[in-house]
Design an enzyme around this catalytic site. Structure first.
Site, PDB file in Angstrom:
ATOM      1  N   ASN A 245      40.009  -5.268  19.686  1.00 50.01           N
ATOM      2  CA  ASN A 245      39.861  -6.845  19.748  1.00 50.01           C
ATOM      3  C   ASN A 245      38.494  -6.961  20.978  1.00 50.01           C
ATOM      4  OD1 ASN A 245      40.095  -9.231  20.564  1.00 50.01           O
ATOM      5  ND2 ASN A 245      42.064  -9.306  21.765  1.00 50.01           N
TER       6      ASN A 245
ATOM      7  N   LYS B 287      37.361  -9.658  22.237  1.00 47.64           N
ATOM      8  CA  LYS B 287      37.400 -11.009  22.801  1.00 47.64           C
ATOM      9  C   LYS B 287      36.158 -11.564  22.902  1.00 47.64           C
ATOM     10  CE  LYS B 287      41.152  -8.533  25.249  1.00 47.64           C
ATOM     11  NZ  LYS B 287      42.077  -8.570  26.648  1.00 47.64           N
TER      12      LYS B 287
ATOM     13  N   HIS C  73      47.596 -13.999  20.167  1.00 52.08           N
ATOM     14  CA  HIS C  73      47.349 -13.607  21.247  1.00 52.08           C
ATOM     15  C   HIS C  73      47.465 -13.902  22.650  1.00 52.08           C
ATOM     16  CE1 HIS C  73      44.811 -11.085  24.166  1.00 52.08           C
ATOM     17  NE2 HIS C  73      44.898 -10.101  23.451  1.00 52.08           N
TER      18      HIS C  73
ATOM     19  N   GLU D 264      46.108 -14.146  25.473  1.00 60.01           N
ATOM     20  CA  GLU D 264      45.299 -15.168  26.129  1.00 60.01           C
ATOM     21  C   GLU D 264      45.139 -16.491  25.235  1.00 60.01           C
ATOM     22  OE1 GLU D 264      42.062 -12.202  25.916  1.00 60.01           O
ATOM     23  OE2 GLU D 264      43.002 -10.879  27.365  1.00 60.01           O
TER      24      GLU D 264
ATOM     25  N   GLU E 182      52.200  -6.402  22.690  1.00 64.77           N
ATOM     26  CA  GLU E 182      51.166  -6.245  23.929  1.00 64.77           C
ATOM     27  C   GLU E 182      51.780  -7.049  25.032  1.00 64.77           C
ATOM     28  OE1 GLU E 182      46.796  -5.941  22.438  1.00 64.77           O
ATOM     29  OE2 GLU E 182      47.261  -8.022  22.599  1.00 64.77           O
TER      30      GLU E 182
ATOM     31  N   GLY F  23      44.596  -5.763  30.065  1.00 72.04           N
ATOM     32  CA  GLY F  23      43.276  -5.869  31.008  1.00 72.04           C
ATOM     33  C   GLY F  23      43.506  -5.495  32.372  1.00 72.04           C
TER      34      GLY F  23
ATOM     35  N   SER G  18      45.739  -2.102  27.989  1.00 76.47           N
ATOM     36  CA  SER G  18      45.047  -0.898  28.808  1.00 76.47           C
ATOM     37  C   SER G  18      44.936   0.555  27.877  1.00 76.47           C
ATOM     38  CB  SER G  18      45.631  -0.890  30.243  1.00 76.47           C
ATOM     39  OG  SER G  18      45.455  -2.222  30.859  1.00 76.47           O
TER      40      SER G  18
HETATM   41  P1  PGA Z   1      42.904  -4.362  26.823  1.00 76.34           P
HETATM   42  O1  PGA Z   1      43.287  -5.648  25.894  1.00 76.34           O
HETATM   43  O2  PGA Z   1      43.112  -3.036  26.116  1.00 76.34           O
HETATM   44  O3  PGA Z   1      41.549  -4.616  27.483  1.00 76.34           O
HETATM   45  O4  PGA Z   1      44.172  -4.315  27.942  1.00 76.34           O
HETATM   46  C1  PGA Z   1      44.188  -5.433  24.813  1.00 76.34           C
HETATM   47  C2  PGA Z   1      44.132  -6.863  24.189  1.00 76.34           C
HETATM   48  O5  PGA Z   1      44.059  -7.852  24.719  1.00 76.34           O
HETATM   49  O6  PGA Z   1      44.359  -6.739  22.978  1.00 76.34           O
END
Ligand code: PGA
Length: 244
Positions: free
Chosen positions: A4, A6, A90, A92, A162, A168, A208
């Site tokens: 992903n 983003k 997601h 976010e 997740e 992140g 992460s």
């Molecule tokens: P990250 O994000 O690997 O940077 O923690 C995962 C995601 O948001 O799908």
């Protein structure tokens, strides 16, 4: 193994990425790879992946088929780029754009109707975990966003667990925590759709993930794949994760 991106990478950066990434994963024909760039880089990604088994996905899909929905992109528009997957729900999008469990369902159905495979993201917030609400949150997210699907629709979705506190932050969830969450999700799938559908369901873990922890995570029988944010932005690091 899904990446992903983003809100990262222009179309020319996407082309450069694929030129470097393709040879690195040329010998990984036994696993599925999906990369989800921003809408504006979908075309470049589809071109970059041409002739490989790397699939391309969007990061969201509109509920409606067409019309007065400024800023939205429909499933058929996505499919027309050559994309075959899309993320849905997601955290976010839930956090910054007010997406709710109620919106996840119509977006998922819109994806399926346009022949896109939805990767539906679920997971608890840090507050949910601290207050012992994880099971309740996962159960609710499943009941509202996934449970109402027909068995045929359910057979075509992928779920990504997740935990919001792991995204992140560098705080990867432990294999025990992930296994417990995946079991809750699979249990909900079993009670709504039956044993066979629950066993066939693919549940990814995201939060992460990096080249250093991917192998341990993939060694867990409950983890069917990984959804990788930050570490998917670099071709070398994502290739190392794909191979884990
Ligand atoms: P990250 O994000 O690997 O940077 O923690 C995962 C995601 O948001 O799908």
């Amino acid at each position: 193994m899904a990446g992903n991106w983003k809100m990262n990478k222009t179309s020319s950066e996407t082309s450069e990425y694929f030129a470097e990434f393709r040879p690195l994963v040329a010998d990984t024909e036994d696993r599925e790879i999906v990369i989800c760039p921003p809408f504006t880089a979908l075309d470049a990604a589809v071109k970059g992946a041409l002739g490989t088994r790397i699939a391309i996905g969007a990061q969201n899909v509109a509920r409606a088929k067409a019309g007065a929905y400024t800023s939205e992109v429909s499933g058929s528009m996505l499919r027309a780029t050559g994309a075959t997957y899309t993320l849905v729900g997601h955290s976010e999008c839930r956090k910054h754009f007010g997406e709710t469990d109620e919106v996840v369902l119509p977006r998922t159905i819109a994806a399926l109707e346009s022949d896109l495979t939805p990767i539906i993201c679920v997971g608890e917030s840090p507050e949910d975990r601290a207050s012992g609400q994880t099971e309740m949150v996962l159960t609710r997210q499943f009941a509202k966003g996934i449970g109402p699907l027909t068995p045929a629709q359910f057979g075509r979705v992928v779920i990504a667990y997740e935990p919001v506190w792991a995204i992140g932050t560098g705080k990867t969830a432990t294999p025990e925590v992930i296994t417990e969450a995946h079991r809750i999700i699979r249990r909900e799938a079993r009670s709504r759709f039956g044993d066979e559908a629950a066993e066939a369901l693919r549940i990814l873990y995201g939060g992460s993930v990096n080249p250093g922890n991917a192998k341990t995570l993939m060694a867990q029988p409950e983890i069917d794949g990984l959804l990788v944010g930050n570490a998917s932005l670099d071709p070398q690091s994502f290739a190392a994760i794909v191979k884990a």
